[in-house]
Design a protein around this motif. Structure first.
Motif, short mmCIF file in Angstrom:
data_model
loop_
_atom_site.label_atom_id
_atom_site.label_comp_id
_atom_site.label_asym_id
_atom_site.label_seq_id
_atom_site.Cartn_x
_atom_site.Cartn_y
_atom_site.Cartn_z
N LEU A 163 56.31 38.48 37.67
CA LEU A 163 55.00 39.05 37.42
C LEU A 163 54.35 38.41 36.19
N GLU A 164 55.12 38.23 35.15
CA GLU A 164 54.67 37.61 33.91
C GLU A 164 55.79 36.74 33.37
N PRO A 165 55.43 35.63 32.67
CA PRO A 165 54.10 35.21 32.22
C PRO A 165 53.19 34.81 33.37
N ALA A 166 51.88 34.84 33.09
CA ALA A 166 50.89 34.58 34.12
C ALA A 166 51.08 33.22 34.77
N ALA A 167 51.54 32.23 34.00
CA ALA A 167 51.72 30.88 34.53
C ALA A 167 52.77 30.82 35.64
N LEU A 168 53.66 31.82 35.68
CA LEU A 168 54.73 31.84 36.67
C LEU A 168 54.55 32.96 37.69
N ALA A 169 53.47 33.70 37.60
CA ALA A 169 53.27 34.87 38.46
C ALA A 169 53.34 34.48 39.94
N GLY A 170 54.11 35.24 40.69
CA GLY A 170 54.26 35.01 42.11
C GLY A 170 55.43 34.13 42.48
N LYS A 171 56.07 33.51 41.48
CA LYS A 171 57.21 32.64 41.77
C LYS A 171 58.42 33.49 42.19
N PRO A 172 59.18 33.02 43.19
CA PRO A 172 60.36 33.78 43.64
C PRO A 172 61.51 33.63 42.67
N MET A 173 62.29 34.69 42.53
CA MET A 173 63.49 34.67 41.69
C MET A 173 64.75 34.43 42.51
N ARG A 174 64.62 34.43 43.83
CA ARG A 174 65.80 34.27 44.68
C ARG A 174 65.64 33.01 45.51
N GLN A 175 65.42 33.12 46.80
CA GLN A 175 65.27 31.94 47.65
C GLN A 175 64.04 31.15 47.23
N GLY A 176 64.23 29.86 46.99
CA GLY A 176 63.14 29.01 46.56
C GLY A 176 63.04 28.84 45.06
N PHE A 177 63.87 29.57 44.31
CA PHE A 177 63.80 29.49 42.85
C PHE A 177 64.10 28.07 42.35
#
Length: 260
Positions: free
Chosen positions: A163-177
């Motif tokens: 969710l934050e920081p804004a520059a990383l918002a929406g990035k997955p923490m699991r598959q695709g990380f």
């Protein structure tokens, strides 16, 4: 297909009644010693020690000791590390995946071996990682990684997404990380991001009551094949949960790596 599809009537792991009140903590320590690297890790459900021996060019031997682990099959995963003998020191994480298949290995021994390889060529003796992940609420959780006592990352996450920081918002923490992180970071910054991602993934184990699972077949856990060494066909059918091995380090971070 999930491994438990063979038995749809199996109960899922019981919920941890204290989830929502605590913090998942993990500490990793890697130390350069003459001719070898010592790597250790401990968290709520795992404690491992690994020794990587080398001749200053490549790996000459690898030893590991599972100290606290969730399945009776975990110690057998040590043998799967043998392809690392002869591997060049400092091998990067992408090349490492071509030597050891993550899904065929113990997740934690795999990570320790990768960290030991990277550390073997550093001009420093010691590196310590500390990860903290508060139990997730409706607003998510602020997860943190410290490297040698200095905060490197502090991200707000929810349901395996940044969710934050804004520059990383929406990035997955699991598959695709790994795909996006390897584009965003490199060197020590990438290593730190991978360590934090793994810690967040394993922190989900706090949602379950692992203190009272002694004797439960791993095949009942509803986990995808290849999640780790134990969750593979040929292993999971005989794997049994060990009992009473969970630890809560919410208020006792100082006990990590004491292997109590």
């Amino acid at each position: 297909m999930h491994l438990s599809d063979q038995n749809k009537s199996c109960d899922k792991l019981e919920a941890n009644p204290d989830y929502g009140k605590g913090i998942y903590r993990r500490r990793i320590r890697v130390e350069n010693q003459p001719g070898r690297v010592l790597a250790e890790m401990e968290d709520v459900t795992h404690a491992f020690r690994l020794i990587l021996e080398h001749d200053d060019c490549s790996v000459t031997a690898i030893e590991a000791k599972p100290i606290r682990y969730p399945f009776d099959t975990c110690p057998a995963a040590i043998a799967v590390l043998e392809p690392l003998v002869g591997c060049a020191l400092g091998t990067d994480s992408l090349s490492f995946r071509n030597i050891l298949q993550p899904g065929q290995n113990c997740t934690h021994l795999y990570d320790l071996a990768l960290l030991a390889l990277a550390h073997s060529i550093r001009p420093v003796r010691l590196r310590v990682y500390d990860i903290s992940v508060p139990d997730e609420c409706e607003d998510g959780a602020t997860i943190r990684l410290e490297r040698d006592g200095v905060v490197v990352y502090e991200w707000r996450v929810k349901a395996h997404q940044v969710l934050e920081p804004a520059a990383l918002a929406g990035k997955p923490m699991r598959q695709g990380f790994y795909n996006w992180a390897s584009e965003q970071f490199d060197g020590d910054s990438l290593e730190s991001a991978l360590v934090l991602s793994r810690g967040y993934f394993v922190s989900q184990s706090r949602r379950h009551d692992y203190m009272h699972q002694d004797g439960r077949p791993a095949a009942q856990d509803d986990m995808p094949e290849g999640s780790c060494y134990t969750y593979n066909t040929g292993v999971v059918e005989r794997a049994i949960h060990t009992g009473g091995m969970a630890r809560d380090f919410t208020a006792t971070a100082e006990q990590l790596l004491k292997f109590l």
